[in-house]
Design a protein around this motif. Sequence first.
Motif, PDB file in Angstrom:
ATOM      1  N   TRP A  73       0.892  -1.319  -0.026  1.00  0.00           N
ATOM      2  CA  TRP A  73      -0.009   0.069   0.025  1.00  0.00           C
ATOM      3  C   TRP A  73       0.683   1.362   0.224  1.00  0.00           C
ATOM      4  CZ3 TRP A  73      -4.154  -1.273  -1.898  1.00  0.00           C
ATOM      5  CH2 TRP A  73      -4.884  -2.209  -1.584  1.00  0.00           C
ATOM      6  N   LEU A  74       2.066   1.417   0.647  1.00  0.00           N
ATOM      7  CA  LEU A  74       3.006   2.235   0.780  1.00  0.00           C
ATOM      8  C   LEU A  74       3.522   2.676  -0.419  1.00  0.00           C
ATOM      9  CD1 LEU A  74       4.581   1.521   4.141  1.00  0.00           C
ATOM     10  CD2 LEU A  74       3.150   3.534   3.471  1.00  0.00           C
ATOM     11  N   ARG A  75       4.000   1.332  -1.314  1.00  0.00           N
ATOM     12  CA  ARG A  75       4.271   1.778  -2.614  1.00  0.00           C
ATOM     13  C   ARG A  75       3.608   2.211  -3.778  1.00  0.00           C
ATOM     14  NH1 ARG A  75       5.458  -3.820  -4.087  1.00  0.00           N
ATOM     15  NH2 ARG A  75       5.653  -2.871  -6.387  1.00  0.00           N
ATOM     16  N   LEU A  76       2.197   1.783  -3.436  1.00  0.00           N
ATOM     17  CA  LEU A  76       1.199   2.128  -4.383  1.00  0.00           C
ATOM     18  C   LEU A  76       0.755   3.857  -4.176  1.00  0.00           C
ATOM     19  CD1 LEU A  76      -1.053   1.720  -6.405  1.00  0.00           C
ATOM     20  CD2 LEU A  76      -2.591   1.040  -4.442  1.00  0.00           C
ATOM     21  N   LEU A  77       0.835   3.968  -3.066  1.00  0.00           N
ATOM     22  CA  LEU A  77       0.685   5.406  -2.462  1.00  0.00           C
ATOM     23  C   LEU A  77       1.690   6.389  -3.382  1.00  0.00           C
ATOM     24  CD1 LEU A  77      -0.435   5.150   1.111  1.00  0.00           C
ATOM     25  CD2 LEU A  77      -2.000   6.202  -0.806  1.00  0.00           C
ATOM     26  N   SER A  78       2.886   5.969  -3.254  1.00  0.00           N
ATOM     27  CA  SER A  78       4.116   6.655  -3.787  1.00  0.00           C
ATOM     28  C   SER A  78       3.952   6.506  -5.058  1.00  0.00           C
ATOM     29  CB  SER A  78       5.300   5.994  -3.038  1.00  0.00           C
ATOM     30  OG  SER A  78       6.305   6.597  -3.732  1.00  0.00           O
ATOM     31  N   ALA A  79       3.724   5.632  -5.896  1.00  0.00           N
ATOM     32  CA  ALA A  79       3.634   5.336  -7.226  1.00  0.00           C
ATOM     33  C   ALA A  79       2.384   6.132  -7.960  1.00  0.00           C
ATOM     34  CB  ALA A  79       3.628   3.912  -7.838  1.00  0.00           C
ATOM     35  N   THR A  80       1.505   6.209  -7.170  1.00  0.00           N
ATOM     36  CA  THR A  80       0.457   7.287  -7.743  1.00  0.00           C
ATOM     37  C   THR A  80       0.280   8.563  -7.363  1.00  0.00           C
ATOM     38  OG1 THR A  80      -0.872   6.461  -5.824  1.00  0.00           O
ATOM     39  CG2 THR A  80      -1.129   5.198  -7.769  1.00  0.00           C
ATOM     40  N   GLU A  81       1.374   8.886  -6.534  1.00  0.00           N
ATOM     41  CA  GLU A  81       1.610  10.393  -6.086  1.00  0.00           C
ATOM     42  C   GLU A  81       0.659  10.853  -5.346  1.00  0.00           C
ATOM     43  OE1 GLU A  81       2.517  12.251  -9.808  1.00  0.00           O
ATOM     44  OE2 GLU A  81       4.466  11.307 -10.025  1.00  0.00           O
ATOM     45  N   LEU A  82      -0.173  10.075  -4.585  1.00  0.00           N
ATOM     46  CA  LEU A  82      -1.044  10.501  -3.708  1.00  0.00           C
ATOM     47  C   LEU A  82      -0.512  11.180  -2.476  1.00  0.00           C
ATOM     48  CD1 LEU A  82      -3.529   7.556  -3.974  1.00  0.00           C
ATOM     49  CD2 LEU A  82      -4.137   9.980  -4.720  1.00  0.00           C
ATOM     50  N   VAL A  83       1.000  10.722  -2.174  1.00  0.00           N
ATOM     51  CA  VAL A  83       1.602  11.256  -1.287  1.00  0.00           C
ATOM     52  C   VAL A  83       2.858  11.269  -1.564  1.00  0.00           C
ATOM     53  CG1 VAL A  83       2.381  10.523   1.433  1.00  0.00           C
ATOM     54  CG2 VAL A  83       0.171   9.782   0.639  1.00  0.00           C
ATOM     55  N   GLU A  84       3.458  12.482  -1.170  1.00  0.00           N
ATOM     56  CA  GLU A  84       4.983  12.829  -1.533  1.00  0.00           C
ATOM     57  C   GLU A  84       5.900  11.540  -1.124  1.00  0.00           C
ATOM     58  OE1 GLU A  84       3.470  14.882   1.101  1.00  0.00           O
ATOM     59  OE2 GLU A  84       2.152  15.680  -0.433  1.00  0.00           O
ATOM     60  N   SER A  85       6.775  11.074  -2.157  1.00  0.00           N
ATOM     61  CA  SER A  85       7.602  10.123  -1.774  1.00  0.00           C
ATOM     62  C   SER A  85       8.358  10.408  -0.528  1.00  0.00           C
ATOM     63  CB  SER A  85       8.546   9.727  -3.068  1.00  0.00           C
ATOM     64  OG  SER A  85       9.139  10.729  -3.588  1.00  0.00           O
ATOM     65  N   SER A  86       8.781  11.466  -0.272  1.00  0.00           N
ATOM     66  CA  SER A  86       9.700  12.005   0.840  1.00  0.00           C
ATOM     67  C   SER A  86       8.918  11.581   2.291  1.00  0.00           C
ATOM     68  CB  SER A  86      10.002  13.344   0.842  1.00  0.00           C
ATOM     69  OG  SER A  86       9.018  14.171   0.963  1.00  0.00           O
ATOM     70  N   ARG A  87       7.690  11.592   2.029  1.00  0.00           N
ATOM     71  CA  ARG A  87       6.726  11.371   3.319  1.00  0.00           C
ATOM     72  C   ARG A  87       6.532   9.687   3.633  1.00  0.00           C
ATOM     73  NH1 ARG A  87       1.736  14.359   5.456  1.00  0.00           N
ATOM     74  NH2 ARG A  87       1.480  13.071   7.363  1.00  0.00           N
ATOM     75  N   ILE A  88       6.823   8.961   2.250  1.00  0.00           N
ATOM     76  CA  ILE A  88       6.492   7.810   2.247  1.00  0.00           C
ATOM     77  C   ILE A  88       7.841   6.751   2.561  1.00  0.00           C
ATOM     78  CG2 ILE A  88       5.824   5.720   0.639  1.00  0.00           C
ATOM     79  CD1 ILE A  88       3.468   7.084   1.704  1.00  0.00           C
ATOM     80  N   GLU A  89       8.865   7.362   2.024  1.00  0.00           N
ATOM     81  CA  GLU A  89      10.278   6.343   2.150  1.00  0.00           C
ATOM     82  C   GLU A  89      10.696   5.913   3.263  1.00  0.00           C
ATOM     83  OE1 GLU A  89      12.954   4.304   0.526  1.00  0.00           O
ATOM     84  OE2 GLU A  89      11.561   5.641  -0.895  1.00  0.00           O
ATOM     85  N   PRO A  90      10.583   6.974   4.431  1.00  0.00           N
ATOM     86  CA  PRO A  90      10.643   6.235   5.693  1.00  0.00           C
ATOM     87  C   PRO A  90      10.039   5.039   6.168  1.00  0.00           C
ATOM     88  CG  PRO A  90      10.768   8.615   5.796  1.00  0.00           C
ATOM     89  CD  PRO A  90      10.253   8.406   4.539  1.00  0.00           C
ATOM     90  N   LEU A  91       8.807   5.211   5.734  1.00  0.00           N
ATOM     91  CA  LEU A  91       7.722   4.224   6.245  1.00  0.00           C
ATOM     92  C   LEU A  91       8.225   2.809   5.346  1.00  0.00           C
ATOM     93  CD1 LEU A  91       4.602   6.190   6.700  1.00  0.00           C
ATOM     94  CD2 LEU A  91       5.707   4.783   8.422  1.00  0.00           C
ATOM     95  N   LEU A  92       8.402   2.937   4.118  1.00  0.00           N
ATOM     96  CA  LEU A  92       8.671   2.046   3.192  1.00  0.00           C
ATOM     97  C   LEU A  92      10.220   1.343   3.728  1.00  0.00           C
ATOM     98  CD1 LEU A  92       8.222   3.373  -0.395  1.00  0.00           C
ATOM     99  CD2 LEU A  92       7.118   1.186   0.678  1.00  0.00           C
ATOM    100  N   GLN A  93      11.044   2.035   4.210  1.00  0.00           N
ATOM    101  CA  GLN A  93      12.189   1.520   4.724  1.00  0.00           C
ATOM    102  C   GLN A  93      12.194   0.669   6.024  1.00  0.00           C
ATOM    103  OE1 GLN A  93      15.456   4.119   5.234  1.00  0.00           O
ATOM    104  NE2 GLN A  93      16.705   2.909   6.365  1.00  0.00           N
ATOM    105  N   GLU A  94      11.146   1.291   6.846  1.00  0.00           N
ATOM    106  CA  GLU A  94      10.835   0.675   8.286  1.00  0.00           C
ATOM    107  C   GLU A  94      10.095  -0.775   8.083  1.00  0.00           C
ATOM    108  OE1 GLU A  94      10.741   0.273  12.547  1.00  0.00           O
ATOM    109  OE2 GLU A  94      12.281   1.071  10.958  1.00  0.00           O
TER     110      GLU A  94
END
Length: 113
Positions: A73-94
Amino acid sequence: MPDRTFEFARRIVRLCRYLDARPGVSRTLANQLLRSGTSVGANVEEGQASQSGADFISKYSIACKEARETHYWLRLLSATELVESSRIEPLLQESDELIAILTSIIKKLRAKK
């Protein structure tokens, strides 16, 4: 591990509040993310109180599956640009790190059997 998954869930809740404030598809994705992202810690917590080794492995396996779903879901949010990747990246890493830790714990316990 329980503290780390609790903190992860807290961060997921905050992101979902942000998504829920936006109209449209963001709300639907927020519901999916909220369910899976908070389930990781809940299953780890249940595993801590397990009544057997098999029960512990089962709860941690569910936690790992939920972490994988959250990662999706985090990858999808990032890929669809619904959320800035800078906000998603730390959660993806975790989520990646939690998946690796949970997988390692499960494999070690299964090898002991």
